[in-house]
Design an enzyme around this catalytic site. Structure first.
Site, PDB file in Angstrom:
ATOM      1  CB  SER A 182      -7.742 -12.136   7.345  1.00  0.00           C
ATOM      2  OG  SER A 182      -6.814 -11.116   7.282  1.00  0.00           O
ATOM      3  CE  LYS A 234      10.762   2.823  -4.506  1.00  0.00           C
ATOM      4  NZ  LYS A 234       9.441   2.803  -5.161  1.00  0.00           N
TER       5      LYS A 234
END
Length: 354
Positions: A182, A234
């Protein structure tokens, strides 16, 4: 006799109480002094350098002394002194020429053992800043990398630090003995050459996010959570509010976009790699990873360094942070617990390389 023992026991109790009181006062003074030195004192440290050629030579000489006959030992020592004199003479001659360089190139060895937050990036940054002031294009930086990945922005910064090495024209080699998956692989792919042990874990080019949601539990207990935002996106998914399908779709879009950036980054630095084949979130062991083009060679870092010691001067470079006195005495345990707790509660909603 009983009265004597009673008085003696009372005396020991007083002494023990006095000692504890003194230690408590001293601990308080030390802790206060450490705080008064100001925040950021733990940022001070120093660069330490170990000449690995000498250490390997000492190991070799120890074996020679133990197993070789006396005549062969003398011959080996004589040959070694002859080689050292020849190398010193060549270095002296090269340094006398303007712009000259040592007869042997140098290899600078760095270590990065990455956790979820890539917290070793500060030390890595200082090590790179130090060695780039002395390294030139004939030198090499070798990074012994171990990381299962973690937060996107943290490993993005760590990868950018390694990119500084290549930007200055210095050759970069990454060695993976156990795992570079990763975000760890995102760091590794920057290298000119990736060397991995046969069973090292590599790949896992993907992105994952996991967020617990307690909304139904709170609603069952008649607890309301008010979340107010300005801006349509948001907040997409929350831990305590009711998540909507619209929010889930937006969050998934953000994950997909992050994955695209990850794939583009790997493709840029590992040209010729079939990115669609390897960017599935899967991981592979070293031998299989070489077949897929994720690594260049199958070798352990020890084997690689021993080989380089034959034709280069190899130096291990590490940044050591000076600990506060309070930390050395174990008086910062409470602060450590608070930091761990804070990190635990701030993981919700973070995107992770996986």
């Amino acid at each position: 006799m009983i009265a004597f023992l009673s008085e003696y026991g009372l005396f020991l109790a007083k002494v023990a109480t006095l000692v504890v009181a003194i230690l408590f006062v001293v601990g308080g003074i030390v802790s206060t002094a450490a705080r008064q030195r100001g925040q950021g004192a733990d940022q001070h440290g120093d660069i330490r350098v170990r000449h690995l050629n000498e250490e390997f030579n000492e190991l070799r000489d120890g074996i020679r002394e133990a197993v070789l006959p006396e005549g062969e030992r003398k011959q080996a020592r004589k040959q070694q002194r002859k080689e050292e004199k020849a190398r010193a003479k060549a270095d002296k001659k090269a340094s006398a020429v303007p712009g000259g360089s040592p007869s042997k190139p140098r290899v600078f060895v760095l270590d990065f053992d990455g956790d979820v937050q890539a917290s070793g990036v500060d030390a890595l940054s200082r090590e790179i800043s130090a060695l780039l002031q002395v390294a030139d294009k004939q030198d090499e930086v070798m990074v012994r990398l171990e990381s299962p990945g973690g937060l996107v922005h943290s490993y993005g910064l760590a990868a950018s630090q390694l990119k500084r090495i290549r930007s200055q024209g210095v050759r970069l080699t990454v060695c993976v003995d156990r795992v570079a998956a990763s975000g760890g692989y995102m760091m590794a792919c920057i290298a000119d050459r990736i060397v991995a042990a046969p069973f090292a874990v590599l790949g896992s080019i993907g992105v994952v996010a996991q967020i617990p949601n307690f909304h139904r539990l709170l609603r069952k207990n008649d607890i309301d959570v008010e979340l107010m935002t300005a801006g349509e996106y948001k907040r997409t998914l929350t831990m305590f509010g009711e998540n909507t399908e619209h929010g889930r779709q937006k969050f998934q879009e953000e994950l997909e976009d992050t994955h695209v950036l990850f794939k583009d980054f790997v493709r840029e630095h590992r040209r010729g790699l079939d990115i669609d084949k390897v960017a599935t979130g899967e991981h592979w062991f070293g031998s299989r990873a070489k077949e897929l083009g994720l690594v260049d060679d199958i070798q352990t870092s020890d084997e690689y360094l021993l080989g380089r010691c034959r034709d280069a001067e190899v130096y291990e470079v590490t940044w050591h942070t000076r600990q506060k006195l309070a930390e050395r005495l174990g008086l910062s345990f409470e602060a450590a617990v608070m930091r761990v707790t804070e990190r635990w509660f701030h993981r919700g909603g973070q995107r992770w390389w996986q």
